[in-house]
Design a protein around this motif. Structure first.
Motif, PDB file in Angstrom:
ATOM      1  N   GLN A  12     -21.445  -6.416  23.774  1.00  0.00           N
ATOM      2  CA  GLN A  12     -20.426  -5.606  23.101  1.00  0.00           C
ATOM      3  C   GLN A  12     -20.441  -4.168  23.619  1.00  0.00           C
ATOM      4  OE1 GLN A  12     -20.926  -4.892  18.915  1.00  0.00           O
ATOM      5  NE2 GLN A  12     -18.742  -4.699  18.605  1.00  0.00           N
ATOM      6  N   PHE A  66     -14.875  -7.865  23.344  1.00  0.00           N
ATOM      7  CA  PHE A  66     -15.348  -6.919  22.332  1.00  0.00           C
ATOM      8  C   PHE A  66     -15.093  -7.453  20.923  1.00  0.00           C
ATOM      9  CE2 PHE A  66     -14.657  -3.267  19.529  1.00  0.00           C
ATOM     10  CZ  PHE A  66     -15.841  -2.576  19.711  1.00  0.00           C
ATOM     11  N   CYS A  69     -17.395 -10.418  20.123  1.00  0.00           N
ATOM     12  CA  CYS A  69     -18.744  -9.933  19.833  1.00  0.00           C
ATOM     13  C   CYS A  69     -18.815  -9.275  18.458  1.00  0.00           C
ATOM     14  CB  CYS A  69     -19.205  -8.943  20.901  1.00  0.00           C
ATOM     15  SG  CYS A  69     -19.553  -9.709  22.488  1.00  0.00           S
TER      16      CYS A  69
END
Length: 112
Positions: A12, A66, A69
């Motif tokens: 991330q 992103f 995550c």
């Protein structure tokens, strides 16, 4: 489980840093007008419009990574151990302290 959380956090963080870098490098919509008249195509690495497509697609992929995550960290962060009964069944009840009262009812002063 801790190893998985650490790996997801690192992925991330790298996705976030990659998105920040790509967003800062990209040109706005007004920059395409100058490239259409020939001023911007010579300095571009991918040509007049190839860089915008590559960078915007890469930004979209990094944004998806992103968000996945983030959802994984939220899910694993809220996992609790499965219990078979009520929360109150595991509580320990401490006996209440009993105050000693003299038989005569009068308060006694402790002596040294």
């Amino acid at each position: 489980m801790s190893l998985i959380l650490n790996i997801v956090q690192v992925v991330q963080l790298l996705a976030a840093l990659g998105m920040i870098g790509l967003i800062l490098v990209q040109h706005g919509k007004g920059a395409d007008m100058g490239a259409a008249f020939g001023s911007g195509s010579s300095g571009s690495l991918f040509g007049a419009s190839g860089g915008a497509n590559f960078m915007s697609r890469t930004t979209g992929v990094l944004a998806a990574v992103f968000f996945v995550c983030t959802l994984a960290l939220a899910y694993f962060g809220n996992l609790r151990p499965v219990s078979s009964g009520s929360v109150l069944e595991g509580a320990v009840v401490a006996p209440a302290p009993v105050a000693e009262v003299p038989a005569s009812g009068a308060a006694q002063i402790p002596t040294k």
